[in-house]
Design a protein around this motif. Structure first.
Motif: not given
Length: 313
Positions: A94-111, A120-131
């Protein structure tokens, strides 16, 4: 819909951050109001703090990064100075999904993503959710997501190979352990120095502003209670993270660790490194869990080298 504002709800930007001309922003998300610091220009880099950290944790790194990246140092909802809605899901996913919400809201396309410890675990989960999102869209014949994770920088990230915390976390997440923690560490200022000291290999290298800086979210945002909710999910989060790791093995990755880390075992760095096809491990001899505070010059040098090396793209 998420909305952004530059009107600060709380003003706490240390002098070192002001020198880097850092802007404080707030973003309304479905689960709360996210505070973040923005600075620099160039490719986007999102910084994710650890369990009791917040954007303050990066005060020595941001000035070194601003010539090379547009830096977004977030306070996760419930942490730092970001208020969260009651009952918010505090799992790593859920924390990872909020990071992606953050990026989407600010229109950060690549990061790029830099995460430390629990972050660090959340960052890995962000990458996994994106995958997962990309795989689903590909299977449906659609376009890729509007946001894209490019590279990972993981600083002593929580991982399945570190035994530290595997027994303590379930105890602290229990009703008795949680109550004991709140009645001791949360209320007794004299214990601050003890828990902070454990994160450094050398107590003499604790920055003078650390105690006041890390105590701020405890006073203003009930940070210990939020940490307790995270700890309740610790065992389940580790299991999900382990299953997610194969999905992110293709990301170019930099691992940074202190060899005297007492929070996330340095010996877990090598098995984690082998999970990735293109990963490099930078180890700082005699440094603890927070290399960006205990050895900031060495940390910043390794970070900038990775970010500016075209071979890591």
């Amino acid at each position: 819909m998420p909305t952004e504002t530059q009107e600060p709800e709380e003003e706490f930007i240390p002098a070192v951050e002001r020198n880097a001309q850092i802007e404080e922003h707030w973003l309304e998300l479905p689960d709360g109001r996210m505070r973040y610091l923005k600075a620099g220009s160039g490719p986007a880099l999102i910084l994710i703090h650890g369990l009791m950290g917040y954007s303050f944790s990066w005060r020595f790194a941001i000035p070194a990064l601003v010539p090379y990246a547009t830096v977004y140092a977030i306070d996760n909802l419930g942490a730092g100075l970001s208020p969260a809605n009651e009952g918010m899901d505090c799992s790593a996913r859920a924390t990872a999904e909020r990071v992606l919400q953050f990026a989407d809201a600010l229109r950060i396309s690549d990061f790029d993503l830099l995460g430390t410890s629990h972050g660090g675990g959340v960052a890995n989960m962000v990458a996994a959710v994106y995958a997962e999102i990309c795989a689903e869209r590909c299977a449906e014949g659609g376009a890729r997501s509007d946001v894209q994770v490019k590279r990972l920088i993981l600083v002593a990230p929580v991982n399945p190979w570190s035994p530290h915390g595997k027994r303590l976390a379930p105890f602290l997440g229990s009703p008795f352990g949680s109550r004991l923690f709140r009645n001791t560490v949360e209320r007794c200022r004299s214990l601050d120095q003890l828990w902070l000291r454990r994160l450094f290999a050398e107590g003499s290298k604790i920055p003078p502003d650390s105690l006041e800086g890390y105590r701020m979210p405890v006073r203003k945002n009930h940070a210990f209670r939020h940490a307790g909710r995270i700890i309740k999910n610790w065992t389940a989060d580790l299991a999900e993270l382990e299953s997610a790791l194969p999905k992110i093995r293709d990301y170019p990755t930099l691992l940074i660790w202190g060899t005297k880390d007492r929070a996330v075992d340095f010996r877990s760095a090598e098995p984690l490194r082998r999970n990735f096809r293109n990963a490099r491990l930078v180890a700082f001899e005699g440094v603890g869990h927070l290399p960006y505070e205990e050895a900031p010059e060495d940390f910043n040098r390794a970070l900038v080298e990775f970010l500016t090396n075209v071979g890591n793209v």
